[in-house]
Design an enzyme around this catalytic site. Sequence first.
Site, PDB file in Angstrom:
ATOM      1  N   PRO A 303       0.775  -1.239   0.000  1.00 47.89           N
ATOM      2  CA  PRO A 303       0.000   0.000   0.000  1.00 47.89           C
ATOM      3  C   PRO A 303       0.805   1.288   0.000  1.00 47.89           C
ATOM      4  O   PRO A 303       0.249   2.354  -0.251  1.00 47.89           O
ATOM      5  CB  PRO A 303      -0.816  -0.111   1.292  1.00 47.89           C
ATOM      6  CG  PRO A 303       0.032  -0.939   2.204  1.00 47.89           C
ATOM      7  CD  PRO A 303       0.699  -1.944   1.303  1.00 47.89           C
ATOM      8  N   GLY A 305       4.607   3.574  -0.892  1.00 46.16           N
ATOM      9  CA  GLY A 305       5.763   3.605  -1.774  1.00 46.16           C
ATOM     10  C   GLY A 305       6.891   2.798  -1.168  1.00 46.16           C
ATOM     11  O   GLY A 305       7.544   1.999  -1.837  1.00 46.16           O
ATOM     12  N   GLY A 306       7.121   3.016   0.103  1.00 47.49           N
ATOM     13  CA  GLY A 306       8.138   2.263   0.815  1.00 47.49           C
ATOM     14  C   GLY A 306       7.844   2.276   2.298  1.00 47.49           C
ATOM     15  O   GLY A 306       7.118   3.144   2.792  1.00 47.49           O
ATOM     16  N   MET A 307       8.389   1.310   2.998  1.00 46.35           N
ATOM     17  CA  MET A 307       8.279   1.255   4.451  1.00 46.35           C
ATOM     18  C   MET A 307       9.652   0.971   5.011  1.00 46.35           C
ATOM     19  O   MET A 307      10.293  -0.011   4.647  1.00 46.35           O
ATOM     20  CB  MET A 307       7.274   0.184   4.886  1.00 46.35           C
ATOM     21  CG  MET A 307       7.074   0.114   6.394  1.00 46.35           C
ATOM     22  SD  MET A 307       6.403   1.672   7.039  1.00 46.35           S
ATOM     23  CE  MET A 307       7.172   1.700   8.664  1.00 46.35           C
ATOM     24  N   GLU A 308      10.088   1.828   5.933  1.00 41.66           N
ATOM     25  CA  GLU A 308      11.463   1.879   6.395  1.00 41.66           C
ATOM     26  C   GLU A 308      11.824   0.812   7.406  1.00 41.66           C
ATOM     27  O   GLU A 308      12.585   1.077   8.346  1.00 41.66           O
ATOM     28  CB  GLU A 308      11.736   3.265   6.988  1.00 41.66           C
ATOM     29  CG  GLU A 308      10.896   3.629   8.214  1.00 41.66           C
ATOM     30  CD  GLU A 308       9.576   4.296   7.924  1.00 41.66           C
ATOM     31  OE1 GLU A 308       8.993   4.886   8.848  1.00 41.66           O
ATOM     32  OE2 GLU A 308       9.112   4.224   6.771  1.00 41.66           O
ATOM     33  N   HIS A 332      14.577   8.345   0.579  1.00 43.99           N
ATOM     34  CA  HIS A 332      13.658   8.644   1.679  1.00 43.99           C
ATOM     35  C   HIS A 332      13.666   7.530   2.723  1.00 43.99           C
ATOM     36  O   HIS A 332      13.824   7.786   3.922  1.00 43.99           O
ATOM     37  CB  HIS A 332      12.251   8.835   1.120  1.00 43.99           C
ATOM     38  CG  HIS A 332      11.231   9.199   2.150  1.00 43.99           C
ATOM     39  ND1 HIS A 332      10.903  10.493   2.457  1.00 43.99           N
ATOM     40  CD2 HIS A 332      10.475   8.424   2.984  1.00 43.99           C
ATOM     41  CE1 HIS A 332       9.988  10.516   3.409  1.00 43.99           C
ATOM     42  NE2 HIS A 332       9.714   9.269   3.745  1.00 43.99           N
ATOM     43  N   GLU A 333      13.487   6.287   2.270  1.00 46.63           N
ATOM     44  CA  GLU A 333      13.431   5.176   3.232  1.00 46.63           C
ATOM     45  C   GLU A 333      14.771   4.970   3.925  1.00 46.63           C
ATOM     46  O   GLU A 333      14.819   4.638   5.113  1.00 46.63           O
ATOM     47  CB  GLU A 333      12.979   3.891   2.530  1.00 46.63           C
ATOM     48  CG  GLU A 333      11.664   4.000   1.776  1.00 46.63           C
ATOM     49  CD  GLU A 333      10.533   4.577   2.609  1.00 46.63           C
ATOM     50  OE1 GLU A 333      10.524   4.389   3.840  1.00 46.63           O
ATOM     51  OE2 GLU A 333       9.645   5.230   2.017  1.00 46.63           O
ATOM     52  N   HIS A 336      15.188   7.355   6.769  1.00 50.04           N
ATOM     53  CA  HIS A 336      14.464   6.926   7.963  1.00 50.04           C
ATOM     54  C   HIS A 336      15.343   6.104   8.910  1.00 50.04           C
ATOM     55  O   HIS A 336      15.002   5.965  10.095  1.00 50.04           O
ATOM     56  CB  HIS A 336      13.258   6.084   7.574  1.00 50.04           C
ATOM     57  CG  HIS A 336      11.991   6.866   7.402  1.00 50.04           C
ATOM     58  ND1 HIS A 336      11.485   7.675   8.395  1.00 50.04           N
ATOM     59  CD2 HIS A 336      11.123   6.951   6.366  1.00 50.04           C
ATOM     60  CE1 HIS A 336      10.355   8.225   7.967  1.00 50.04           C
ATOM     61  NE2 HIS A 336      10.110   7.810   6.744  1.00 50.04           N
ATOM     62  N   GLU A 355       8.706  12.194   9.621  1.00 50.30           N
ATOM     63  CA  GLU A 355       8.632  12.417   8.181  1.00 50.30           C
ATOM     64  C   GLU A 355       9.203  13.748   7.722  1.00 50.30           C
ATOM     65  O   GLU A 355       9.802  13.822   6.651  1.00 50.30           O
ATOM     66  CB  GLU A 355       7.189  12.266   7.708  1.00 50.30           C
ATOM     67  CG  GLU A 355       6.644  10.855   7.868  1.00 50.30           C
ATOM     68  CD  GLU A 355       7.392   9.819   7.036  1.00 50.30           C
ATOM     69  OE1 GLU A 355       8.210  10.198   6.175  1.00 50.30           O
ATOM     70  OE2 GLU A 355       7.159   8.613   7.246  1.00 50.30           O
ATOM     71  N   ASP A 410      -3.780   7.162  11.157  1.00 51.22           N
ATOM     72  CA  ASP A 410      -3.558   7.337   9.727  1.00 51.22           C
ATOM     73  C   ASP A 410      -4.066   8.687   9.236  1.00 51.22           C
ATOM     74  O   ASP A 410      -3.626   9.181   8.184  1.00 51.22           O
ATOM     75  CB  ASP A 410      -4.235   6.222   8.933  1.00 51.22           C
ATOM     76  CG  ASP A 410      -3.424   4.935   8.946  1.00 51.22           C
ATOM     77  OD1 ASP A 410      -2.361   4.916   9.592  1.00 51.22           O
ATOM     78  OD2 ASP A 410      -3.860   3.951   8.316  1.00 51.22           O
ATOM     79  N   TYR A 418       5.055  15.624   6.195  1.00 49.29           N
ATOM     80  CA  TYR A 418       6.189  15.429   5.294  1.00 49.29           C
ATOM     81  C   TYR A 418       6.756  16.769   4.801  1.00 49.29           C
ATOM     82  O   TYR A 418       7.915  17.095   5.051  1.00 49.29           O
ATOM     83  CB  TYR A 418       5.761  14.600   4.087  1.00 49.29           C
ATOM     84  CG  TYR A 418       5.430  13.154   4.362  1.00 49.29           C
ATOM     85  CD1 TYR A 418       6.305  12.137   3.972  1.00 49.29           C
ATOM     86  CD2 TYR A 418       4.246  12.781   4.979  1.00 49.29           C
ATOM     87  CE1 TYR A 418       6.009  10.796   4.195  1.00 49.29           C
ATOM     88  CE2 TYR A 418       3.942  11.449   5.216  1.00 49.29           C
ATOM     89  CZ  TYR A 418       4.820  10.460   4.829  1.00 49.29           C
ATOM     90  OH  TYR A 418       4.524   9.139   5.056  1.00 49.29           O
ATOM     91  N   ARG A 597      -1.006   0.879  -4.493  1.00 51.02           N
ATOM     92  CA  ARG A 597      -0.309   1.917  -3.739  1.00 51.02           C
ATOM     93  C   ARG A 597      -1.305   3.032  -3.395  1.00 51.02           C
ATOM     94  O   ARG A 597      -1.871   3.672  -4.278  1.00 51.02           O
ATOM     95  CB  ARG A 597       0.851   2.468  -4.560  1.00 51.02           C
ATOM     96  CG  ARG A 597       1.738   3.450  -3.808  1.00 51.02           C
ATOM     97  CD  ARG A 597       2.928   3.832  -4.670  1.00 51.02           C
ATOM     98  NE  ARG A 597       3.742   4.865  -4.033  1.00 51.02           N
ATOM     99  CZ  ARG A 597       4.799   5.443  -4.613  1.00 51.02           C
ATOM    100  NH1 ARG A 597       5.166   5.062  -5.830  1.00 51.02           N
ATOM    101  NH2 ARG A 597       5.479   6.381  -3.974  1.00 51.02           N
ATOM    102  N   LYS A 599      -1.087   6.017  -2.372  1.00 50.62           N
ATOM    103  CA  LYS A 599      -0.780   7.339  -2.915  1.00 50.62           C
ATOM    104  C   LYS A 599      -1.457   7.568  -4.259  1.00 50.62           C
ATOM    105  O   LYS A 599      -1.852   8.691  -4.588  1.00 50.62           O
ATOM    106  CB  LYS A 599       0.738   7.491  -3.060  1.00 50.62           C
ATOM    107  CG  LYS A 599       1.171   8.761  -3.768  1.00 50.62           C
ATOM    108  CD  LYS A 599       2.661   8.791  -3.998  1.00 50.62           C
ATOM    109  CE  LYS A 599       3.064  10.028  -4.805  1.00 50.62           C
ATOM    110  NZ  LYS A 599       4.518  10.076  -5.056  1.00 50.62           N
TER     111      LYS A 599
END
Length: 646
Positions: A303, A305-308, A332-333, A336, A355, A410, A418, A597, A599
Site C-alpha cells: 500500500p 511507496g516504501g516502508m522503512e 527517503h526510506e 528513515h 517524516e 492514519d 512530510y 499503492r 498514494k
Amino acid sequence: MIRTLGLVSALALATALGGCAMTASGSDMPPLPASATAPIQYVRDVHSYARPEIAHVRHVALDLAANFQTNTLSGTATLDIQGVPGATEVILDVRNLDIRTVTDGSGAALQHSTGPSDPILGQALTVRFPALAAGATQKVVIGYSTRPDAAALQWLTPAQTAGGRKPYMFSQGQAILTRTWVPTQDSPGIRQTWDARIVAPADLKVVMSAETLTTDGEPVEGGKAWRFRMTNPVPPYLIAVGVGDVDFAAIDERTGVWTEPSRLRAAHDELVPTARMVDVAEQLYGPYRWGRYDLLVLPPSFPFGGMENPRLTFATPTIIAGDQSLVSLVAHELAHSWSGNLVTNATWADFWLNEGFTVYFENRIMEALYGPDRALMLQSLGWGDLQTTLADLPPADTRLKLELDGRDPDEGLTDVAYEKGAAFLRTIERIVGRERFDAWLKGYFERNAFRPMTTELFLQDIRAHLVTTKALEDQIMMDAWIYQPGMPSNWRPPVSNAFVPVDAAARAFAAGGPASAVPWANWSTQERQRFLAWRPPVPPASGRWFSDAQLADLESTLHLKTEGNAEVLFAWLQIAVQHRYQPAVPTLEHFLTTQGRRKFVLPLFTSLWAQYEWGRPIATRIYAQARPGYHPVTTNSVDAVVGRPN
C-alpha cells in the site's frame, strides 16, 4: 480498560526505567550509543492501552508458523516485562487475535483478561503476575493465532504474484497494525528488541526486518524454520515479515535487493544507486547503525511507496521505472534509518518528527548524488502537493503538532507532516546556515539515538544546541511553524529554474498549441510530472482546462496509454478523471486493478467520486473488481470514500 496499580508508589512511577538494549556476539551491527540505555521518560500515547511507566515490554521472541491454507500465523510470543517495583500486571495491545494461553516462563498459567473492543485501538490484554522486584524481568508467554483478515497481514494467492505459481504474505505495521499479529505494547514510544523463528512451506523463503541467522532455513515438520534477531531496540511498527518465492541480488557488500525471481534483474539494476546513497547519508549525518541495508520489492498490492523497516526496506514495484528516475523513494526510506528508526516520534501526534526530518534528509542525499537542480525539482513538486493538502484539510490538521485523540492515526499521515515539516527544517537551515544546521542535526541523531522523541523534547534539544537566543527563535518563528495552522509568514517556496521552460510549454499547450511542440522526450520524470500537474491559475467557468481534442492530442502524442512510469501515468490519469475523459477509462481501470499503492489509488477514487453521474458508476465498478487485491491500509481509506462493495 486502563487501570492504575495501587501497589505502585508515586516515587516509583517517577523513576521508572526504560528498556535496556541487548547486544549479541556475532551481530554485524555496531555497538549501541550510551543514549540507548539511558532512562526513558514515557509519555501517554492515546493510541495504546499500555502503561509503560508501570510495566513495559523490553523484548519480544516470536515462534510462529505461516499457514497458507488458513491464512494465519500461529504460535507463541514470549515477552520480557520490566517495570517499577511492586508492579503486578502489564497491559498489552491486541486486535482480532485469538488468544489461547498465557503463561509464565515455566508454563504456569497467568491470570489475564481482555477489555472491550474499540474499532481503532482493538483491545487491552491485561496479564497479571507476582509483584516485580527491583530490576527483575517477568516472562509472559502468549499462545495465539492471527485471523485471516488481520489488518497488518496480506495473504496473496499465486495469481496475485509476478511468478504466478506460489503464494505470498507480507506485513505492514505502521501505524498501529502490529497489534493484529503480535501481542505487545504497540506504541512507537515503547522500543523493544526482538527475535523470531518463523516456519513456512519449504519452497518459500522468509525475510524479516532483522539480522538473518539462517542462510537457507532449517528443515522442520511442515517446511523450514527461519531465525532472525534485532538487537537494537525498535518501535513495534518496525517488526516486519515477508514470506514468498523471493531471491536476492547484492549491490555491494552491505546493500542488496530481494524480490520475485522474474523481477530480480530489473529491480537490482534500478536500485544500484542504493549503495552510494548509504555512503552519502553517513557522510552527512553519522554512521549507519543497522548493519545491512537491503530492499524487498513487494508485489503490486503493497500500500505504500516504501516502508522503512530496519535493515530491509519494503518497497513498491511502482518505483521500477527502468531509468532510475524514482530512486528518491529509496533515499527517503534510507533516511528513515536515522529519522524515524533511530530517533522515533513517541506518539503519532508528533509524526512530523519522523517524516519532516526524513524528507529534508532525503533531499540532501539527492542533492549530493544528482545535483541541486534535481533536488530543487523534487522540493518544488513536494511543495505543490503541500499546497493542495493545505487547501483540503481543516485548519487544525495543518499544524505540525496534531491532536489525534479518538481518531485513527492514519489521519495524520498527510503531506503536512512530510512537506511542511521539511520546509520548517529548510527555514532553520536558511536562517542559521547549512554548516551550523548540519552540525546540530548530526548531533541530534547521536544524542537521541534509539529513543522516542516528542515535539517538546525536540524544542529542548534545538534550543540547547542551535537556536540559543530569543531573537533567533523569533526570527525562525518556531512556535508558529509547530503549533499554528497553515504556513508562517517567513516561508519561502522552493524555486526550480528547470521548471521555467516546462511551465512555458504548459502555458503554450493550454493556449491551444499542439502537443507535438512539447519537448517531452528531453525531459526528466520530474519535468514531466510538473507539466502534467500545471493548471492555469484561474479555472474556467466550465471547470475544464482542456478540451477533449486537446486531451486526445496529449494522450496520443505523448504515448500516455502505454506510459510505464507510475508517477507520470498517475499525473495523466488525474487530468483525465477531472475532465471526464472517457477514452482514458480503460487505462485508468488497468492502473487501479494492477497496483494498490494508496498514494495513487485513493486520490483517483476520490476524484472519480467527485464526478458524480460520470465518475461514481466507474468508481463503483472498478473498486468492486480491485478491492480484493488491495491491502487493508488501502481499502480502509478508499472504503471511506467509495464505500465497501456489497
